[in-house]
Design an enzyme around this catalytic site. Sequence first.
Site, short mmCIF file in Angstrom:
data_model
loop_
_atom_site.label_atom_id
_atom_site.label_comp_id
_atom_site.label_asym_id
_atom_site.label_seq_id
_atom_site.Cartn_x
_atom_site.Cartn_y
_atom_site.Cartn_z
N LYS A 1 -24.89 32.79 18.21
CA LYS A 1 -23.71 33.23 17.45
C LYS A 1 -23.76 32.68 16.03
CE LYS A 1 -21.56 35.82 20.43
NZ LYS A 1 -21.34 37.25 20.15
N TYR B 1 -26.05 29.85 23.55
CA TYR B 1 -25.02 30.80 23.10
C TYR B 1 -24.60 30.48 21.66
CZ TYR B 1 -20.47 33.21 22.99
OH TYR B 1 -19.41 34.01 22.65
N SER C 1 -18.60 37.58 16.47
CA SER C 1 -19.18 36.26 16.67
C SER C 1 -18.14 35.34 17.31
CB SER C 1 -19.71 35.72 15.34
OG SER C 1 -20.50 34.57 15.58
#
Length: 265
Positions: free
Chosen positions: A153, A149, A135
């Site tokens: 994550k 994004y 991550s």
Amino acid sequence: MQLQGRRVLITGASRGIGEALARAFADAGAVPALVARSEDSLRSLASATGGTAHPADLADATQVAELIERIENEAGPIDILVNNAGIESTAAFADAPADELRRVTEVNYLAPAELCRQAIPRMLRRGGGHIVNISSLAGIVVFPGLVTYSASKAALSHFTAGLRADLRGLPVKTTLVELGPVPTELLARADNYEPTARSFQRIERLGFAVDTPRETVALGVVDAVRRQRRHVRLPRRSMPFSLLVEAPRRLTEVLLSGVPHQAKS
Ligand SMILES: NC(=O)c1ccc[n+]([C@@H]2O[C@H](COP(=O)([O-])OP(=O)(O)OC[C@H]3O[C@@H](n4cnc5c(N)ncnc54)[C@H](OP(=O)(O)O)[C@@H]3O)[C@@H](O)[C@H]2O)c1
């Protein structure tokens, strides 16, 4: 976990951090099984590391659906699963192409979660295994231009913490890897969008982030699997962010420590 002869499935292994992971695991005696779309790069890395290549597109749910079974048929049982493949989407959220949200979520969150779902029962039947989810610091803090994004994550990080609770007392362990900037093609693309680049520069000026070489990341992950550590956080100076997010998860673990972790069948 002792790594000699263990098979480690690494997604996103055709370049960047994934390639460094493949080399580091091979140096530690493990046998890499490599996944990405770029077949030529995968095959040459497989021959350099004594591993196997399994080209696949993780944005395609039908290819992901049977992937663990396919790779175990082609290469043999998987002891360690490293969900490393990831893509960034750098733009103001509302300006991004229509399919971007779905594509980033598929590759960064849904595919890793689905591979865990497929791998864990097989690992448990064989007596153990290890899951590593790669991550990002962007899953904790938010940067302009990285909304999609960051959300993917954050989902992966929280998913990994939940998995750890699910697996408590069982012989499959997890490692959550939270990374700041690592010079790769992905970082270069994120740096191309000015608001994102400016926010990266500011967080670096304030002393909370600094580039980490991909080889350092890879050695940290290998060491974490060997020692069954729950977290890898690099660079260490970003750790306060991770600890703030981790605190309520740990608190829940303590509060629920008397609750049996598996449903009775
Ligand atoms: N670099 C950083 O600063 C940084 C920071 C925090 C976290 N991370 C995370 O670290 C991981 C690796 O990133 P990186 O920097 O090494 O990126 P990278 O150099 O762009 O490599 C990404 C890898 O993912 C693979 N990939 C992308 N889309 C795929 C798909 N649809 N199906 C299968 N494989 C796919 C790529 O292979 P193909 O193109 O051949 O498919 C490539 O091997 C990612 O999860 C990223 O989010 C990176």
